[in-house]
Design an enzyme around this catalytic site. Structure first.
Site, PDB file in Angstrom:
ATOM      1  N   GLY A 111     -10.390   6.023  46.055  1.00  0.00           N
ATOM      2  CA  GLY A 111     -10.061   7.394  45.659  1.00  0.00           C
ATOM      3  C   GLY A 111      -8.558   7.597  45.691  1.00  0.00           C
ATOM      4  O   GLY A 111      -7.783   6.642  45.557  1.00  0.00           O
ATOM      5  N   SER A 112      -8.161   8.842  45.901  1.00  0.00           N
ATOM      6  CA  SER A 112      -6.733   9.169  45.842  1.00  0.00           C
ATOM      7  C   SER A 112      -5.995   8.656  47.076  1.00  0.00           C
ATOM      8  O   SER A 112      -6.596   8.417  48.130  1.00  0.00           O
ATOM      9  CB  SER A 112      -6.557  10.683  45.759  1.00  0.00           C
ATOM     10  OG  SER A 112      -6.972  11.262  46.982  1.00  0.00           O
ATOM     11  N   GLY A 169      -7.022   8.496  51.032  1.00  0.00           N
ATOM     12  CA  GLY A 169      -6.931   7.226  51.762  1.00  0.00           C
ATOM     13  C   GLY A 169      -6.065   7.334  52.997  1.00  0.00           C
ATOM     14  O   GLY A 169      -6.354   6.736  54.044  1.00  0.00           O
ATOM     15  N   GLU A 194      -8.783   1.285  48.556  1.00  0.00           N
ATOM     16  CA  GLU A 194      -8.455   1.008  47.157  1.00  0.00           C
ATOM     17  C   GLU A 194      -8.119   2.350  46.546  1.00  0.00           C
ATOM     18  O   GLU A 194      -9.003   3.114  46.185  1.00  0.00           O
ATOM     19  CB  GLU A 194      -9.658   0.332  46.498  1.00  0.00           C
ATOM     20  CG  GLU A 194      -9.300  -0.433  45.251  1.00  0.00           C
ATOM     21  CD  GLU A 194      -9.605   0.358  44.007  1.00  0.00           C
ATOM     22  OE1 GLU A 194      -8.638   0.961  43.486  1.00  0.00           O
ATOM     23  OE2 GLU A 194     -10.749   0.402  43.582  1.00  0.00           O
ATOM     24  N   CYS A 230      -8.500   3.780  37.778  1.00  0.00           N
ATOM     25  CA  CYS A 230      -7.327   3.606  38.640  1.00  0.00           C
ATOM     26  C   CYS A 230      -6.427   2.512  38.081  1.00  0.00           C
ATOM     27  O   CYS A 230      -5.267   2.415  38.459  1.00  0.00           O
ATOM     28  CB  CYS A 230      -7.727   3.356  40.094  1.00  0.00           C
ATOM     29  SG  CYS A 230      -8.832   2.015  40.286  1.00  0.00           S
TER      30      CYS A 230
HETATM   31  C1  UN1 Z   1     -11.381   1.785  39.412  1.00  0.00           C
HETATM   32  O1  UN1 Z   1     -10.849   2.408  38.499  1.00  0.00           O
HETATM   33  O2  UN1 Z   1     -11.542   2.306  40.544  1.00  0.00           O
HETATM   34  O3  UN1 Z   1     -10.367  -3.179  36.385  1.00  0.00           O
HETATM   35  C2  UN1 Z   1     -11.948   0.426  39.268  1.00  0.00           C
HETATM   36  C3  UN1 Z   1     -11.005  -2.216  35.949  1.00  0.00           C
HETATM   37  C4  UN1 Z   1     -12.437  -2.058  36.390  1.00  0.00           C
HETATM   38  C5  UN1 Z   1     -12.514  -1.452  37.750  1.00  0.00           C
HETATM   39  C6  UN1 Z   1     -11.692  -0.212  37.930  1.00  0.00           C
HETATM   40  N1  UN1 Z   1     -13.054  -3.354  36.411  1.00  0.00           N
HETATM   41  O4  UN1 Z   1     -10.524  -1.412  35.165  1.00  0.00           O
END
Ligand code: UN1
Length: 517
Positions: free
Chosen positions: A238-239, A243, A260, A294
Site C-alpha cells: 500500500g502507500s 507502511g 511493498e 505501484c
Molecule cells: C502492484 O502494483 O502492487 O509488476 C503490483 C507489475 C505486477 C505487480 C504489481 N506484476 O506491474
C-alpha cells in the site's frame, strides 16, 4: 454483464458473508460499488473484534497441524489451489474487472499471476534449501535449516486485489505458515472469492483454517492485526504512509515486516534507444491499469535531442488511447475507470499543480465526459484522460516527486546519462526503473555493481517499469519499504532460520581455540 450468474459460479451468492442486496447504510456491511458504472455489486459482512479473535485462534490451531506436514506435501495442496484458480480464471478475472475496473486482459493477467506463483511455490516445496558450512573443529559440521514462521498477516491494496495475496499465501503455505488476509475494503469480493477457493482445497485435505480472511476497517481489524504479537510477519502492500505506520508498530513488538509500498518509477530513454521498443513500453507503463499500479511509469527522462520527437510519438499514441476509454469489460477498451472519486480528485489536483509549477500539458488532463466514453456503460464518472505533462526547461516539477495513482506521465530531459540517473534517483520511492538503450556501456552504468546506477529494486533494460514476472524478487528500496515478495529467495521472509553445530567427534571441542579445562 450478468453478475448474478458470475457470483453463483464463484460461490459468492451462497457464501454466508455475502449480502446480495445490501440496504442503504446497513450496519456492519461493506457495500461494494463497481467503479465502472457505480452500480452496487453486493455487500460483505464486516468482521468485528470477536471474529478477529476467533480467526487468530483458528489460525493458531491450524498452524500446529500444518507445520508438521512435509513441505512437498504442503506443495501438493498449493498445486490443487493453483488448479482450482486456473479453472475459475475467466470468472475471477471478470470479478477483478467489475470490482476494481481493470480491462479484461489485465484482470485475467492478475489471476494468471496466482497460477504462476502457485506453480513456483509447488517447485519451491521440494527445495527451501538450507546450507552446510565447514566447521573449524574436527568431526563437526555446521548446518542451517528453515522452519515455519507461524501466522502471517497479509494486508493488500485494491489495485492488485488477488495476485498480491497469492504471492504471500502460496509461499507462506509451502513454508508451513498460516495466512491471515486483510484485503482492501475497496475489493472484498475478489478476496472472498479467492480465499474461499483456497480454503475449500485446504479443508478437503484436512487443513481448514490455513487461509484466513478477515474483512474490516483499519481501525477494527488492521490495527489489532499489526499490533498482535501472535502474528509473526506482517506483509503489507500500500502507500508509504500506511507502511510507515505499520513498520513502527511491528518494530515496537520486534515482529517482522515485509513492506511493498509506493513507487515513482521512471523510464530513461537515451540517444541510443530503439524507439520502436520504448514508445509502446512507456504507453503501457503509464496508461495500463489506468496508472494505478505501484509499478506504473510516472516519469520519462529523455535525452534532450530526442525529447521533441519522443513527445510527439507519445502524444500520437495517447491520442489513439483516448477513443478507447470506457467500460473495461468491453472489447477493445484500453483504459478503465479510476477506483473512486478521491482518486479522480487526486488526478485533477496533480494536473493543476503541474500547470501551476510551469508544466505544459501535451495531452489529456481532463475527466472524461460520459458522451465521450467508448462504451456508454460507464456512468460512474470516474474516467480520466491519460495525460502527458512536460516539465519546464528548468526540469523542476515538484508534483512529480509525489506518487499520484492516475495515468499522468511527467517528462524531463537530460544531457548526460549521469544526469538522467540522478533525476531517476531523486525521488523518495525506489521500486521500479527502466532504461532504453542499445549501448552496452549505458546498460552497465544503469546496473553498475557499485550501486551508482538505478537505486530501485527493479531495474529493467529495454522493457518497461511494470508487468514484472513472478520469478524474480519483487519490491524496492527507500520509501518503497525494502521488502521482497514473490520469486527468487523471497520465501526466506516466511521462515525462520536455525543454525546447528553438530559434533560427531566424541569429545567436546570449543571454537576459537578456547581451552576451558
Ligand atoms: C502492484 O502494483 O502492487 O509488476 C503490483 C507489475 C505486477 C505487480 C504489481 N506484476 O506491474
Amino acid at each position: 454483464m450478468n453478475s448474478t450468474a458470475l457470483f453463483k459460479r464463484l460461490g459468492l451468492s451462497s457464501h454466508p458473508r455475502f449480502v446480495a442486496r445490501p440496504g442503504k447504510g446497513a450496519a456492519g456491511v461493506q457495500v461494494v460499488h463497481s467503479p465502472i458504472d457505480g452500480s452496487v455489486l453486493g455487500g460483505v459482512r464486516l468482521d468485528d473484534a470477536k471474529k478477529y479473535e476467533a480467526a487468530i485462534r483458528s489460525a493458531q490451531e491450524a498452524f500446529e497441524k500444518w507445520r508438521l506436514v512435509p513441505a512437498p506435501v504442503r506443495g501438493q495442496i498449493v498445486r490443487e489451489l493453483g488448479d482450482a484458480i486456473r479453472a475459475h480464471k475467466a470468472d475471477l478475472g471478470m470479478l477483478v474487472s467489475l470490482e476494481v475496473g481493470k480491462i479484461t486482459s489485465e484482470g485475467q493477467g492478475e489471476i494468471q499471476e496466482i497460477v504462476d506463483i502457485a506453480d513456483f511455490a509447488v517447485g519451491l516445496s521440494r527445495q527451501l534449501p538450507g546450507q552446510v558450512f565447514p566447521s573449524e573443529r574436527a568431526h563437526h559440521r555446521i548446518v542451517e535449516q528453515w522452519l515455519p514462521l507461524g501466522l502471517v498477516g497479509v494486508i493488500s491494496a485494491f489495485n492488485f486485489p488477488a495476485a498480491v495475496w497469492a504471492w504471500n499465501a502460496c509461499l507462506a503455505a509451502v513454508c508451513g505458515d498460516v495466512t491471515i488476509w486483510k484485503p482492501s475494503l475497496l475489493a472484498p469480493l475478489t478476496a472472498l472469492a479467492c480465499n474461499s477457493i483456497a480454503e475449500k482445497v485446504a479443508a478437503k485435505h484436512g487443513h481448514p483454517g490455513i487461509f484466513q480472511l478477515i474483512i474490516g476497517s483499519d481501525e477494527q481489524i488492521g490495527k489489532p492485526l499489526v499490533a498482535d504479537k501472535r502474528v509473526a510477519l506482517i506483509s503489507a502492500t500500500g502507500s508509504t504512509r500506511m507502511g510507515r505506520a505499520v513498520g513502527q508498530v511491528v518494530a515496537q513488538r520486534l515482529g517482522r515486516t515485509l513492506l511493498e509500498l509506493g513507487g515513482n518509477n521512471a523510464v530513461i530513454v537515451t540517444e541510443e534507444a530503439d524507439l520502436k521498443l520504448a514508445i509502446p513500453a512507456i504507453v503501457f507503463g503509464a496508461v495500463g491499469t489506468a496508472g494505478q499500479r505501484c509499478t506504473t511509469t510516472r516519469r520519462l527522462i529523455v535525452h534532450e535531442k530526442l525529447a521533441d520527437r519522443v513527445c510527439k510519438k507519445l502524444v500520437a499514441a495517447f491520442e489513439q488511447v483516448m477513443s478507447r476509454i470506457g467500460d473495461p469489460t468491453a472489447p477493445g477498451t484500453l483504459v478503465g475507470p479510476l477506483i473512486n472519486e478521491q482518486a479522480v480528485k487526486n488526478y485533477e489536483h496533480a494536473v493543476l499543480a503541474a500547470k501551476a509549477e510551469g508544466g505544459r500539458v501535451l495531452i489529456g488532463g481532463q475527466r472524461v465526459k460520459k458522451a465521450s466514453l467508448k462504451s456508454q456503460n460507464g456512468g460512474s464518472g470516474l474516467y480520466v484522460q491519460p495525460t502527458i505533462v512536460r516539465a519546464p526547461a528548468s526540469n523542476k516539477l515538484p508534483i512529480a516527486q509525489e506518487e499520484t495513482f492516475a495515468p499522468i506521465l511527467y517528462v524531463f530531459t537530460f544531457k548526460t546519462l549521469s544526469q538522467a540517473i540522478a533525476i531517476q534517483n531523486s525521488v523518495d520511492a525506489g521500486l521500479s526503473s527502466a532504461i532504453f538503450t542499445e549501448r552496452f556501456r549505458e546498460v552497465e552504468a544503469f546496473l553498475h555493481p557499485g550501486g551508482t546506477g538505478s537505486d530501485c529494486g527493479i531495474a529493467n533494460i529495454n522493457c518497461g517499469t511494470s508487468g514484472a514476472e513472478i520469478g524474480g524478487a519483487f519490491g524496492g528500496e527507500k520509501d518503497t519499504g525494502g521488502g521482497r515478495e514473490s520469486g527468487s529467495d523471497s520465501w526466506k521472509a516466511y521462515m525462520r532460520r536455525q543454525t546447528s553445530a553438530i559434533n560427531f567427534s566424541g569429545t567436546l571441542a570449543l571454537a576459537q581455540g578456547i581451552k576451558f579445562e
